[in-house]
Scaffold this active site. Structure first.
Site, PDB file in Angstrom:
ATOM      1  N   TRP A 164      29.192  80.853   4.777  1.00 27.45           N
ATOM      2  CA  TRP A 164      28.296  80.553   3.655  1.00 27.45           C
ATOM      3  C   TRP A 164      28.479  81.579   2.540  1.00 27.45           C
ATOM      4  O   TRP A 164      28.353  81.265   1.354  1.00 27.45           O
ATOM      5  CB  TRP A 164      26.846  80.568   4.150  1.00 27.45           C
ATOM      6  CG  TRP A 164      25.821  80.404   3.052  1.00 27.45           C
ATOM      7  CD1 TRP A 164      25.333  79.233   2.559  1.00 27.45           C
ATOM      8  CD2 TRP A 164      25.170  81.444   2.311  1.00 27.45           C
ATOM      9  NE1 TRP A 164      24.416  79.473   1.574  1.00 27.45           N
ATOM     10  CE2 TRP A 164      24.292  80.823   1.391  1.00 27.45           C
ATOM     11  CE3 TRP A 164      25.225  82.836   2.344  1.00 27.45           C
ATOM     12  CZ2 TRP A 164      23.499  81.545   0.522  1.00 27.45           C
ATOM     13  CZ3 TRP A 164      24.435  83.556   1.470  1.00 27.45           C
ATOM     14  CH2 TRP A 164      23.587  82.907   0.573  1.00 27.45           C
ATOM     15  N   HIS A 165      28.799  82.817   2.932  1.00 28.41           N
ATOM     16  CA  HIS A 165      28.919  83.884   1.937  1.00 28.41           C
ATOM     17  C   HIS A 165      30.164  83.732   1.061  1.00 28.41           C
ATOM     18  O   HIS A 165      30.221  84.299  -0.025  1.00 28.41           O
ATOM     19  CB  HIS A 165      28.936  85.250   2.620  1.00 28.41           C
ATOM     20  CG  HIS A 165      27.585  85.677   3.101  1.00 28.41           C
ATOM     21  ND1 HIS A 165      27.081  85.283   4.318  1.00 28.41           N
ATOM     22  CD2 HIS A 165      26.630  86.439   2.525  1.00 28.41           C
ATOM     23  CE1 HIS A 165      25.866  85.791   4.467  1.00 28.41           C
ATOM     24  NE2 HIS A 165      25.568  86.495   3.403  1.00 28.41           N
ATOM     25  N   GLY A 166      31.162  83.045   1.555  1.00 29.07           N
ATOM     26  CA  GLY A 166      32.351  82.891   0.725  1.00 29.07           C
ATOM     27  C   GLY A 166      33.449  82.152   1.454  1.00 29.07           C
ATOM     28  O   GLY A 166      33.451  82.057   2.681  1.00 29.07           O
ATOM     29  N   PHE A 202      28.088  84.034  -4.021  1.00 32.89           N
ATOM     30  CA  PHE A 202      27.979  83.428  -2.688  1.00 32.89           C
ATOM     31  C   PHE A 202      27.374  82.032  -2.765  1.00 32.89           C
ATOM     32  O   PHE A 202      26.816  81.649  -3.763  1.00 32.89           O
ATOM     33  CB  PHE A 202      27.156  84.308  -1.760  1.00 32.89           C
ATOM     34  CG  PHE A 202      27.805  85.635  -1.478  1.00 32.89           C
ATOM     35  CD1 PHE A 202      29.175  85.779  -1.567  1.00 32.89           C
ATOM     36  CD2 PHE A 202      27.066  86.732  -1.143  1.00 32.89           C
ATOM     37  CE1 PHE A 202      29.781  86.997  -1.316  1.00 32.89           C
ATOM     38  CE2 PHE A 202      27.656  87.956  -0.886  1.00 32.89           C
ATOM     39  CZ  PHE A 202      29.022  88.075  -0.979  1.00 32.89           C
TER      40      PHE A 202
END
Lengths: 455, 308
Positions: A319-321, A455
């Site tokens: 989800w962060h990248g 993000f």
């Protein structure tokens, strides 16, 4: 628009005044919605159409889900939201992986790459609206009837691009209530905005200058600077995201709205499990409620529960990248949490401070793959941490700031709270405000985006 | 009383900003001198009054020269830990009339650090923030905000006591490292013969310079012309370096560049770059330690006195 830009700060001051001068609640909501669109489209105006489309589609889906509780409709709603996220955020990454895979088996693939433009905060508002649809489906909240209220819920600028991820059940009722003007609330909000600004510009960006430079040339770092880089990044990341979240909560308070707190002294956690109840709290809760529990949670066999945790953390990482480093980061977190579970009885005999020290260092080490711009840079940094000559120059300012910020976590977290604005002695408040302004002026770094914007 | 608390908070923030803005408009020169290391050294020299010679240069000269040890009369070190051509040109243009100026001749960084590197961000970084950009252009406070950094505040005391200073007291960032190192060189180092400027055969027609070399030449030509126009007798100086850096700096190509600059600007050059001095005179292979500073200052003074 950036929270720490002069244009934003001046505009939001005017907006707060207009908001409270508006005689009707409906006009206030309209003001919030319009200003949110301006805020969102400031850098890239076509993004506004994506936001408007998302509002229209999800408002309709919510109403339909309420009238016809259909799993297929929910799946459709979740899929359509995730597909936008997948296209904009992971499309290029997926194509790159496909091409690499093809090259591995000797096939040269020519796949067109999706548009590089990524709408700001798409990860945040996608999760927010998925939670809303699921809550409506689960009948935990009614579908929102007012399109205006739903639009403000979806687009409120304070939390639109980097959270906190607000839930319908806690935010929608607030938007229906016309709260009276209260100076105390604005005072609390202003205090948080000032504190958040200081954390972002006076701490995170200053450390960020050093960290960015170090990660650009990791092969040049001496062992002392390599270690300083990883600690400085731990401090930078917290100051950046905590600063942003604090400003978001403060800004919302200025409009009479309450957003959830997103950080609670995370580096004071005594285990990684504890850490995730203190770091980016709204994301942790989201992952627990909408992913982990949906996978079966821990009401399954021990092995399956471990698998569920692994999947949750890996997807949380992703989800962060769009990068394998984020997946590795999530998987390593899951692995360490499993280790904590296995050694639970043994660890219970440890003093708490030992757990805090170990957890802090695990978190710091796991930030390394999180921050690494490439797997090659990751390898270089790891090697510099163990075998590199001592650099004759260590930046004193960065070292002092990193150490000071990390050591003073507890008092800082007790200070950066809305209610502290009420309990601080006026003289202490004035002295702290003056010190923050002074330090911001003297040390504040050139402006950088909030890390979590991407993000 | 919430209204009073809010008013107090707003008054503190806005009042402080306003008061500092006013202060910066009333005392722009003084605060600029405190904010910027280059301006500070120039202001210090101005406050000190006339001297017999001034040394300009980078951290190598800043750490490597003690004016009093040159025995050429009263001196002043205006060298700073900067190594860009804009810095050199700025210093040369603002140094005022001087009798003699030693100008360090080393290859400035490819990406020159601008004068205001420690001030506000470059204008380009204000994209999307028109009010920020306007403030950046119009606020006196933002231009000199680094004057309020705690580590810069002692410069105020420096300016007040300028007459008793020679400029070498400031910016020696390696002082702490020197404290923890044994005095160098240890006994037994006998490299006295190496401490003299080198001479090289210069071809009658200097070779063509590459793009970077031409940039450096133009920068030095401008700076030296500016100094000479103000009446200074200029001497170019190549400070000594440790063996590691010497291998990079003392190459035929680099030697040619330094000597070409000296030839084209018609300026005497005292070049210690290729002097094979012992590494133990240095803190880090590039910057001289305290005994190294004494050694080099004396050697430079001797060489300067021998100039016609």
């Amino acid at each position: 628009m950036l929270f720490h830009s002069a244009t934003f700060l001046v505009s939001v001051t005017v907006l707060v005044a207009l908001y409270w001068l508006a005689p009707w609640h409906r006009v206030r909501l309209q003001l919030l919605f319009l200003s949110s669109l301006v805020f969102y489209g400031w850098r890239h105006w076509p993004s506004v159409f994506l936001l408007l489309g998302s509002i229209a589609v999800n408002y309709t889906l919510g109403r339909l889900l309420e009238s016809r509780r259909s799993k297929a409709l929910l799946a459709f709603g979740v899929t359509i939201n995730l597909s936008f996220l997948a296209y904009f955020k992971y499309g290029r990454f997926a194509v790159d992986q496909l091409i690499s895979l093809g090259a591995l088996v000797g096939v040269e693939l020519e796949v067109p790459k999706p548009d590089a433009w990524m709408p700001l905060g798409i990860s945040f508002f996608t999760f927010q609206v998925i939670a809303y649809l699921v809550d409506v489906y689960r009948k935990e909240i009614p579908a929102e009837r007012s399109l205006l209220v739903f639009a403000v819920f979806k687009s409120f600028f304070a939390q639109l691009v980097a959270g906190p991820i607000v839930r319908g059940k806690e935010f929608l009722p607030q938007l229906h209530r016309a709260v009276p003007f209260e100076l105390a609330r604005i005072h609390r909000g202003a205090w948080l905005v000032l504190c958040g600004l200081f954390l972002k510009v006076g701490v995170a960006d200053v450390l960020g200058d050093y960290v960015d430079y170090a990660w650009k040339f990791p092969e040049t770092l001496g062992i002392n600077n390599a270690w300083l880089t990883i600690y400085a990044y731990a401090a930078q990341l917290l100051a950046d995201f905590w600063g942003y979240s604090t400003m978001a909560v403060g800004l919302a308070l200025c409009f009479g709205l309450t957003l959830p707190v997103n950080f609670e002294n995370p580096y004071g956690a005594s285990s990684l499990r504890d850490f995730w109840t203190r770091w980016h709290i709204t994301l942790s809760v989201w992952l627990r409620d909408y992913l982990y529990i949906s996978l079966g949670g821990n009401r399954v066999s021990r092995g399956r529960a471990a698998f569920n945790r692994l999947v949750t953390m890996a997807l949380g990482g992703l989800w962060h990248g769009a990068g394998w480093n984020y997946v590795i980061w999530g998987v390593l977190h899951a692995a360490w949490m499993e280790l904590e579970l296995v050694t639970q009885t043994f660890r219970a005999r440890w003093p708490k401070w030992l757990g805090v020290v170990i957890t802090f260092h695990v978190v710091v080490f796991l930030w390394i793959p999180f921050r690494a711009p490439s797997l090659a840079a990751l390898g270089t940094m790891l090697s510099r941490l163990v075998s590199a000559p001592w650099d004759i120059n260590t930046p004193t300012q960065t070292a002092v700031m990193t150490l000071g910020f990390l050591v003073l976590q507890k008092p800082l977290f007790s200070l950066v709270r809305a209610e502290r604005a009420d309990t601080l002695k006026p003289l202490a408040e004035v002295a702290l405000a003056a010190a923050m302004v002074w330090l911001l002026l003297a040390y504040g770094s050139a402006r950088q985006d909030f890390i979590y914007y991407v993000f | 009383m919430p209204s009073r608390r809010l008013l107090l908070l707003a008054a503190t923030v806005l009042g402080l900003l306003f008061a500092l803005e006013v202060l910066c408009r009333v005392q722009p020169e003084g605060l600029a001198a405190v904010a910027h290391r280059v301006r500070f050294k120039l202001a210090l020299l101005h406050e000190k009054g006339p001297v017999d010679f001034v040394a300009l240069g980078t951290s190598r000269s800043n750490d490597g020269l003690s004016p009093s040890l040159l025995q050429l009369g009263t001196g002043f070190s205006a060298a700073t830990p900067s190594s860009s051509l804009p810095t050199l040109e700025f210093q040369a243009a603002h140094l005022g009339a001087q009798k003699r100026v030693f100008v360090e001749l080393s290859r400035p960084q490819g990406d020159p650090t601008a004068m205001d590197a420690d001030s506000t961000p470059a204008a380009g970084s204000w994209a999307g923030d028109p009010i920020g950009e306007w403030l950046h252009q119009h606020s006196a406070l933002l231009q000199v905000r680094r004057a309020f950094a705690l580590e810069n505040l002692p410069r105020v005391l420096g300016l007040l006591a300028a007459s008793s200073l020679d400029g070498s007291e400031w910016f020696r960032s390696r002082q702490l490292v020197e404290t923890f190192r044994p005095p160098s060189p240890p006994e037994g180092v006998a490299d006295d013969a190496a401490w003299r400027p080198q001479r090289f055969e210069v071809p009658p027609e200097p070779p063509e310079l590459d793009e970077d070399g031409a940039r450096v030449l133009v920068g030095y030509e401008r700076a030296l012309a500016s100094l000479k126009a103000q009446g200074a007798r200029v001497v170019l100086v190549g400070p000594p370096v440790g063996s590691g850096l010497r291998a990079e700096e003392c190459t035929p190509e680099r030697n040619r560049l330094r000597h070409t600059i000296a030839l084209r600007t018609v300026t005497p050059l005292l070049d210690f770059t290729c002097a094979e001095v012992d590494d133990r005179w240095f803190v880090d292979g590039e910057h001289l330690s305290s005994p190294g500073r004494a050694k080099y200052s004396k050697a430079l003074g001797d060489a300067a006195r021998a100039l016609p």
